[in-house]
Design a protein around this motif. Structure first.
Motif, PDB file in Angstrom:
ATOM      1  N   LEU A 202      -0.939 -20.777 -28.219  1.00 56.52           N
ATOM      2  CA  LEU A 202      -0.106 -21.939 -27.928  1.00 56.52           C
ATOM      3  C   LEU A 202       0.613 -22.420 -29.185  1.00 56.52           C
ATOM      4  O   LEU A 202       0.037 -22.408 -30.286  1.00 56.52           O
ATOM      5  CB  LEU A 202      -0.953 -23.069 -27.356  1.00 56.52           C
ATOM      6  CG  LEU A 202      -1.387 -22.935 -25.890  1.00 56.52           C
ATOM      7  CD1 LEU A 202      -2.325 -24.071 -25.517  1.00 56.52           C
ATOM      8  CD2 LEU A 202      -0.185 -22.916 -24.956  1.00 56.52           C
ATOM      9  N   ASN A 203       1.850 -22.824 -29.014  1.00 56.10           N
ATOM     10  CA  ASN A 203       2.716 -23.345 -30.078  1.00 56.10           C
ATOM     11  C   ASN A 203       3.194 -22.282 -31.061  1.00 56.10           C
ATOM     12  O   ASN A 203       3.858 -22.607 -32.043  1.00 56.10           O
ATOM     13  CB  ASN A 203       2.038 -24.485 -30.841  1.00 56.10           C
ATOM     14  CG  ASN A 203       1.730 -25.666 -29.942  1.00 56.10           C
ATOM     15  OD1 ASN A 203       2.567 -26.084 -29.145  1.00 56.10           O
ATOM     16  ND2 ASN A 203       0.521 -26.199 -30.056  1.00 56.10           N
ATOM     17  N   GLN A 204       2.862 -21.037 -30.785  1.00 56.85           N
ATOM     18  CA  GLN A 204       3.348 -19.959 -31.640  1.00 56.85           C
ATOM     19  C   GLN A 204       4.830 -19.698 -31.361  1.00 56.85           C
ATOM     20  O   GLN A 204       5.276 -19.690 -30.218  1.00 56.85           O
ATOM     21  CB  GLN A 204       2.549 -18.676 -31.386  1.00 56.85           C
ATOM     22  CG  GLN A 204       3.006 -17.484 -32.224  1.00 56.85           C
ATOM     23  CD  GLN A 204       2.149 -16.251 -31.986  1.00 56.85           C
ATOM     24  OE1 GLN A 204       0.978 -16.356 -31.628  1.00 56.85           O
ATOM     25  NE2 GLN A 204       2.727 -15.074 -32.158  1.00 56.85           N
ATOM     26  N   LYS A 205       5.615 -19.468 -32.403  1.00 62.63           N
ATOM     27  CA  LYS A 205       7.022 -19.130 -32.235  1.00 62.63           C
ATOM     28  C   LYS A 205       7.165 -17.616 -32.071  1.00 62.63           C
ATOM     29  O   LYS A 205       6.513 -16.851 -32.784  1.00 62.63           O
ATOM     30  CB  LYS A 205       7.833 -19.622 -33.430  1.00 62.63           C
ATOM     31  CG  LYS A 205       7.913 -21.139 -33.513  1.00 62.63           C
ATOM     32  CD  LYS A 205       8.766 -21.597 -34.684  1.00 62.63           C
ATOM     33  CE  LYS A 205       8.848 -23.115 -34.735  1.00 62.63           C
ATOM     34  NZ  LYS A 205       9.674 -23.603 -35.870  1.00 62.63           N
ATOM     35  N   VAL A 206       7.996 -17.210 -31.110  1.00 64.13           N
ATOM     36  CA  VAL A 206       8.175 -15.785 -30.832  1.00 64.13           C
ATOM     37  C   VAL A 206       9.653 -15.423 -30.872  1.00 64.13           C
ATOM     38  O   VAL A 206      10.527 -16.280 -30.718  1.00 64.13           O
ATOM     39  CB  VAL A 206       7.586 -15.407 -29.456  1.00 64.13           C
ATOM     40  CG1 VAL A 206       6.073 -15.578 -29.462  1.00 64.13           C
ATOM     41  CG2 VAL A 206       8.199 -16.236 -28.323  1.00 64.13           C
ATOM     42  N   ARG A 207       9.912 -14.138 -31.080  1.00 68.92           N
ATOM     43  CA  ARG A 207      11.284 -13.616 -31.115  1.00 68.92           C
ATOM     44  C   ARG A 207      11.478 -12.658 -29.950  1.00 68.92           C
ATOM     45  O   ARG A 207      10.716 -11.698 -29.784  1.00 68.92           O
ATOM     46  CB  ARG A 207      11.545 -12.881 -32.437  1.00 68.92           C
ATOM     47  CG  ARG A 207      11.725 -13.801 -33.627  1.00 68.92           C
ATOM     48  CD  ARG A 207      11.635 -13.041 -34.938  1.00 68.92           C
ATOM     49  NE  ARG A 207      12.636 -11.986 -35.038  1.00 68.92           N
ATOM     50  CZ  ARG A 207      13.880 -12.174 -35.505  1.00 68.92           C
ATOM     51  NH1 ARG A 207      14.256 -13.373 -35.902  1.00 68.92           N
ATOM     52  NH2 ARG A 207      14.725 -11.174 -35.592  1.00 68.92           N
ATOM     53  N   GLY A 208      12.515 -12.940 -29.139  1.00 69.79           N
ATOM     54  CA  GLY A 208      12.801 -12.084 -27.999  1.00 69.79           C
ATOM     55  C   GLY A 208      13.088 -10.654 -28.415  1.00 69.79           C
ATOM     56  O   GLY A 208      13.845 -10.410 -29.352  1.00 69.79           O
ATOM     57  N   GLY A 209      12.474  -9.704 -27.714  1.00 64.33           N
ATOM     58  CA  GLY A 209      12.698  -8.289 -27.997  1.00 64.33           C
ATOM     59  C   GLY A 209      11.826  -7.719 -29.089  1.00 64.33           C
ATOM     60  O   GLY A 209      11.840  -6.509 -29.318  1.00 64.33           O
TER      61      GLY A 209
END
Length: 218
Positions: A202-209
């Protein structure tokens, strides 16, 4: 590089900003007001350009992994009942996009598109618990030969007034490739098998792809 969904808006914005610059220079004699208007117009242009940016991503194709379909922050990881397609319990992982995030939607897995449906609806704030069921949204299911069926749902938010979905039933889905766009803030929900191995918090930032959301336990 800018997404094709923004080409028309970017062109209109350029014309509007240039015309406004010329009018401000011609009809406003107060220097500080003229400068303030020009700075505001320039900032507006920059915001439009950054919103429709479409950066290249290096997707590592892997049939045992589910990757993030969008940029943003993980706001939900929980076991839920998915009523539209699976009609059984699944693990839901939701990624919230702010207006400053890249808004390109990418296929989380490769395979075949076996379901694609658009639902008109409300525009509740994207993090609202009922947004997944009541907001304007599209539901797409991709069947992967290793991972099984993965459902992703594009959900409109309070600012998002248009969802673009390119996925059609029967299409070949390539993991990480462009499959849609959501204009001006929203979220995407993933519905995964119960035995999946979640790789985010939770609250982790992710990058699409690029960011790995989950993988099989095999």
């Amino acid at each position: 590089m800018f997404h094709k969904e923004g080409h028309k808006i970017i062109l209109i914005t350029f014309i509007f900003v240039i015309a406004s610059f010329l009018l401000a220079d011609s009809f406003i004699s107060i220097k500080w007001l003229q400068t303030t208007i020009m700075i505001a117009l320039f900032i507006f242009l920059i915001l439009i350009l950054q919103f429709f940016r479409n950066p290249k991503r290096k997707t590592k194709l892997n049939n045992q992994q589910v990757i993030a379909p969008v940029d943003g922050k993980v706001v939900v990881i929980e076991e839920v009942f998915e009523p539209e397609y699976f009609k059984e319990k699944r693990i839901q992982v939701s990624v919230f996009m702010s207006p400053i995030n890249v808004h390109v939607t990418r296929y989380p897995v490769g395979g075949k598109v076996v379901f694609s449906k658009y639902h008109p609806g409300k525009y509740l704030v994207a993090w609202h618990p009922k947004a997944s069921e009541e907001n304007e949204r599209t539901t797409v299911v991709v069947e992967n030969e290793t991972y099984g069926k993965v459902l992703y749902r594009q959900i409109a938010g309070a600012l998002a007034k248009r969802i673009v979905n390119y996925a059609k039933e029967g299409d070949k889905a390539i993991q990480g490739e462009d499959c849609g766009f959501i204009k001006f803030g929203s979220r995407v929900d993933l519905f995964l098998p119960l035995d999946t191995n979640i790789k985010v918090q939770l609250n982790q930032k992710v990058r699409g792809g690029e960011s790995i959301i989950a993988e099989t336990n095999e």
